[in-house]
Design a protein around this motif. Structure first.
Motif, PDB file in Angstrom:
ATOM      1  N   LEU A 123      38.650  33.396  35.361  1.00 44.88           N
ATOM      2  CA  LEU A 123      38.105  32.962  34.072  1.00 44.88           C
ATOM      3  C   LEU A 123      36.625  33.330  34.074  1.00 44.88           C
ATOM      4  N   ARG A 124      36.161  33.943  32.983  1.00 44.96           N
ATOM      5  CA  ARG A 124      34.736  34.327  32.929  1.00 44.96           C
ATOM      6  C   ARG A 124      34.063  33.631  31.760  1.00 44.96           C
ATOM      7  N   PHE A 125      33.112  32.770  32.106  1.00 45.44           N
ATOM      8  CA  PHE A 125      32.282  32.077  31.117  1.00 45.44           C
ATOM      9  C   PHE A 125      30.925  32.749  31.219  1.00 45.44           C
ATOM     10  N   TRP A 178      29.851  49.474  36.900  1.00 45.74           N
ATOM     11  CA  TRP A 178      31.049  50.316  36.922  1.00 45.74           C
ATOM     12  C   TRP A 178      31.757  50.138  38.243  1.00 45.74           C
ATOM     13  N   HIS A 179      33.028  49.838  38.175  1.00 45.24           N
ATOM     14  CA  HIS A 179      33.783  49.661  39.420  1.00 45.24           C
ATOM     15  C   HIS A 179      35.268  49.879  39.179  1.00 45.24           C
ATOM     16  N   GLN A 180      35.986  50.017  40.283  1.00 48.88           N
ATOM     17  CA  GLN A 180      37.451  50.051  40.270  1.00 48.88           C
ATOM     18  C   GLN A 180      37.924  48.761  40.927  1.00 48.88           C
ATOM     19  N   ASP A 181      39.073  48.270  40.527  1.00 49.66           N
ATOM     20  CA  ASP A 181      39.570  47.019  41.108  1.00 49.66           C
ATOM     21  C   ASP A 181      40.218  47.225  42.478  1.00 49.66           C
ATOM     22  N   TYR A 182      40.736  48.411  42.728  1.00 53.09           N
ATOM     23  CA  TYR A 182      41.560  48.581  43.930  1.00 53.09           C
ATOM     24  C   TYR A 182      40.843  48.205  45.242  1.00 53.09           C
ATOM     25  N   ALA A 226      45.103  42.903  33.555  1.00 49.88           N
ATOM     26  CA  ALA A 226      45.073  42.564  32.129  1.00 49.88           C
ATOM     27  C   ALA A 226      43.819  41.723  31.902  1.00 49.88           C
ATOM     28  N   TRP A 227      43.002  42.153  30.950  1.00 42.78           N
ATOM     29  CA  TRP A 227      41.748  41.447  30.591  1.00 42.78           C
ATOM     30  C   TRP A 227      41.878  41.002  29.152  1.00 42.78           C
ATOM     31  N   THR A 228      41.620  39.739  28.893  1.00 39.09           N
ATOM     32  CA  THR A 228      41.858  39.244  27.536  1.00 39.09           C
ATOM     33  C   THR A 228      40.760  38.275  27.116  1.00 39.09           C
ATOM     34  N   GLY A 237      31.868  43.372  25.681  1.00 42.49           N
ATOM     35  CA  GLY A 237      33.186  43.065  26.228  1.00 42.49           C
ATOM     36  C   GLY A 237      33.377  43.852  27.498  1.00 42.49           C
ATOM     37  N   LEU A 238      34.556  44.413  27.637  1.00 41.21           N
ATOM     38  CA  LEU A 238      34.829  45.210  28.828  1.00 41.21           C
ATOM     39  C   LEU A 238      34.832  46.680  28.415  1.00 41.21           C
ATOM     40  N   ALA A 239      33.967  47.443  29.043  1.00 42.20           N
ATOM     41  CA  ALA A 239      33.895  48.879  28.745  1.00 42.20           C
ATOM     42  C   ALA A 239      34.742  49.632  29.768  1.00 42.20           C
ATOM     43  N   VAL A 285      37.870  53.126  36.164  1.00 45.30           N
ATOM     44  CA  VAL A 285      36.489  52.636  36.243  1.00 45.30           C
ATOM     45  C   VAL A 285      36.196  51.818  34.978  1.00 45.30           C
ATOM     46  N   HIS A 286      35.635  50.642  35.171  1.00 49.09           N
ATOM     47  CA  HIS A 286      35.345  49.760  34.049  1.00 49.09           C
ATOM     48  C   HIS A 286      34.197  48.836  34.433  1.00 49.09           C
ATOM     49  N   GLY A 287      33.664  48.133  33.444  1.00 47.98           N
ATOM     50  CA  GLY A 287      32.586  47.187  33.754  1.00 47.98           C
ATOM     51  C   GLY A 287      32.305  46.294  32.566  1.00 47.98           C
ATOM     52  N   GLY A 288      31.820  45.091  32.851  1.00 50.74           N
ATOM     53  CA  GLY A 288      31.436  44.164  31.788  1.00 50.74           C
ATOM     54  C   GLY A 288      30.183  44.695  31.106  1.00 50.74           C
ATOM     55  N   SER A 289      30.155  44.620  29.751  1.00 54.37           N
ATOM     56  CA  SER A 289      28.967  45.067  29.017  1.00 54.37           C
ATOM     57  C   SER A 289      27.938  43.934  29.004  1.00 54.37           C
ATOM     58  N   LEU A 315      28.316  33.177  23.613  1.00 52.12           N
ATOM     59  CA  LEU A 315      29.206  32.999  24.762  1.00 52.12           C
ATOM     60  C   LEU A 315      30.271  34.099  24.810  1.00 52.12           C
ATOM     61  N   ARG A 316      30.466  34.697  25.967  1.00 51.88           N
ATOM     62  CA  ARG A 316      31.628  35.577  26.162  1.00 51.88           C
ATOM     63  C   ARG A 316      32.597  34.850  27.081  1.00 51.88           C
ATOM     64  N   LEU A 317      33.779  34.631  26.563  1.00 54.96           N
ATOM     65  CA  LEU A 317      34.803  33.897  27.320  1.00 54.96           C
ATOM     66  C   LEU A 317      35.996  34.815  27.484  1.00 54.96           C
ATOM     67  N   ALA A 331      39.523  36.017  30.248  1.00 57.84           N
ATOM     68  CA  ALA A 331      40.337  35.763  31.442  1.00 57.84           C
ATOM     69  C   ALA A 331      40.909  37.088  31.898  1.00 57.84           C
ATOM     70  N   ASP A 332      41.115  37.221  33.199  1.00 62.96           N
ATOM     71  CA  ASP A 332      41.802  38.415  33.671  1.00 62.96           C
ATOM     72  C   ASP A 332      42.688  38.084  34.866  1.00 62.96           C
ATOM     73  N   CYS A 333      43.677  38.954  35.045  1.00 66.39           N
ATOM     74  CA  CYS A 333      44.687  38.698  36.072  1.00 66.39           C
ATOM     75  C   CYS A 333      45.289  40.038  36.497  1.00 66.39           C
ATOM     76  N   ARG A 334      45.758  40.071  37.713  1.00 64.77           N
ATOM     77  CA  ARG A 334      46.372  41.308  38.228  1.00 64.77           C
ATOM     78  C   ARG A 334      47.879  41.128  38.341  1.00 64.77           C
ATOM     79  N   TYR A 335      48.595  42.240  38.118  1.00 68.39           N
ATOM     80  CA  TYR A 335      50.062  42.263  38.100  1.00 68.39           C
ATOM     81  C   TYR A 335      50.496  43.477  38.892  1.00 68.39           C
TER      82      TYR A 335
HETATM   83  O1  LIG Z   1      34.542  40.582  32.259  1.00 66.75           O
HETATM   84  C1  LIG Z   1      33.713  41.142  32.941  1.00 66.75           C
HETATM   85  O2  LIG Z   1      32.484  40.997  32.755  1.00 66.75           O
HETATM   86  C2  LIG Z   1      34.134  42.034  34.066  1.00 66.75           C
HETATM   87  C3  LIG Z   1      35.625  42.010  34.283  1.00 66.75           C
HETATM   88  C4  LIG Z   1      36.087  42.947  35.335  1.00 66.75           C
HETATM   89  O3  LIG Z   1      35.344  43.688  35.877  1.00 66.75           O
HETATM   90  C5  LIG Z   1      37.502  42.950  35.714  1.00 66.75           C
HETATM   91  O4  LIG Z   1      38.310  42.302  35.046  1.00 66.75           O
HETATM   92  O5  LIG Z   1      37.819  43.613  36.718  1.00 66.75           O
END
Ligand SMILES: O=C(O)CCC(=O)C(=O)O
Length: 344
Positions: free
Chosen positions: A131-133, A145-149, A161-163, A174-176, A226-230, A236-238, A240-244
């Motif tokens: 959860l990201r507050f 910029w990063h990869q999750d792996y 999944a990022w929502t 948001g998420l770029a 590759v992705h990253g939070g802007s 407030l940016r709220l 949630a994310d989860c891996r599957y």
């Molecule tokens: O929400 C963010 O600021 C970053 C999220 C992220 O990097 C991710 O879900 O892997």
């Protein structure tokens, strides 16, 4: 760097082959209205109630910001969050993260149907959700910029999944996503003092896909995208994310077990203390191949941060701080702390 809107793949939801093809081509999918909005709203209200209880919100009557979609979001009291002592802040964020409805949301049938279609087999929902507050004060420190792996390990076919739990606007960021960045496996990193972990992916980023998102929308992307939070310069940016991942492939222990407590402490906060709750310990019934976290890349990065610190490279500041706080080797942690002091 050119900013382009996400490619909307919602219309492909009815066509599994084309949906999977789009993910394979672009490395991500932007899907509208996947999660039931009422369930998202329920989680948002519970998170906001905890934030209000902690004194983190301004009075909704005077400062509430009406979002374009009609969601009333109170403004964050940035000074109150900043004044909040670290342990209290962590306790509030932990209470938010423990919410049963947050965990349930990330198991929604509508989302699992999409993920099963993409993976083509039964899916393991990673127990450790995020959860990201994100208050605007944190705008100067982004995930980078990063990869999750590299952090998630286990199955390379893992999807994230990022929502958003509240509307994502140009101000909250948001998420770029860097489209088509998932094709060359794990990419090298470079030191970067302005990111949470002190590193970012060392690739030229020419085109980025981003844009507004509404509660219910989902971004799905591969573990190598590759992705990253802007930066958040608004309210407030709220999210949630989860891996599957495919159930049949290895899962890293750190994606299952908690490093700061025990799942029973989490379930004690759930209705009925989580007894007989199908979401409590659900993975224990599954035939999982649990593998240990491989720390070699972290150790190599710690070494690089130390070498950069010895050269007085200011780009190493955050990586040295992370090393000082988290290295498993006390001598490395002590040297990182000393080098950080010398950099200041
Ligand atoms: O929400 C963010 O600021 C970053 C999220 C992220 O990097 C991710 O879900 O892997």
């Amino acid at each position: 760097m050119e900013q382009q809107p996400y490619t909307d793949s919602t219309e492909l939801l009815a066509d599994r082959a084309r949906l999977a093809g789009r993910l394979a081509d672009d490395g991500y999918l932007y899907l509208r209205d996947v999660l039931p909005e009422a369930e998202v709203a329920r989680v948002r209200h519970q998170v906001l109630a905890l934030a209000a209880e902690a004194g983190w919100l301004r009075e909704a009557t005077t400062t509430g910001t009406s979002q374009p979609t009609g969601v009333d979001l109170p403004a964050v009291d940035v000074e109150a969050v900043a004044r909040c002592p670290g342990p209290t802040r962590q306790a509030v964020q932990k209470a938010m993260w423990c919410l049963r409805d947050l965990h349930a949301l990330l198991h929604s049938t509508s989302l699992l149907t999409v993920l099963e279609a993409l993976l083509g087999e039964p899916v393991l929902v990673h127990p450790r959700k995020v959860l990201r507050f994100v208050a605007p004060e944190r705008s100067s420190v982004v995930s980078g910029w990063h990869q999750d792996y590299p952090g998630v390990q286990g199955s390379p076919r893992t999807l994230t999944a990022w929502t958003p739990l509240a509307p994502v606007t140009p101000d909250t960021g948001g998420l770029a996503i860097v489209p088509r960045s998932h094709r060359d496996g794990v990419l090298p990193l470079r030191l970067c003092a302005g990111t949470i972990v002190g590193w970012e992916t060392d690739v030229p980023v020419d085109v980025v896909h981003s844009g507004p998102m509404n509660p219910g929308d989902v971004l799905v992307f591969t573990a190598h995208t590759v992705h990253g939070g802007s930066p958040n310069t608004g309210g407030l940016r709220l999210s949630a994310d989860c891996r599957y991942q495919p159930l049949s492939e290895p899962v890293c222990r750190d994606c299952v077990e908690l490093d700061d407590g025990d799942w029973d402490d989490v379930y004690r906060t759930w209705p009925g203390q989580g007894r007989d709750d199908p979401l409590a310990h659900y993975w224990r019934e599954l035939p999982l191949d649990i593998v240990a976290y491989d720390p070699r890349a972290d150790v190599a990065r710690e070494r690089e941060a130390i070498a950069a610190g010895r050269r007085h490279d200011p780009a190493a500041a955050r990586a040295l701080q992370v090393t000082a706080e988290h290295s498993a080797d006390p001598a490395v942690a002590a040297e990182a702390a000393a080098l950080l002091r010398a950099l200041a």
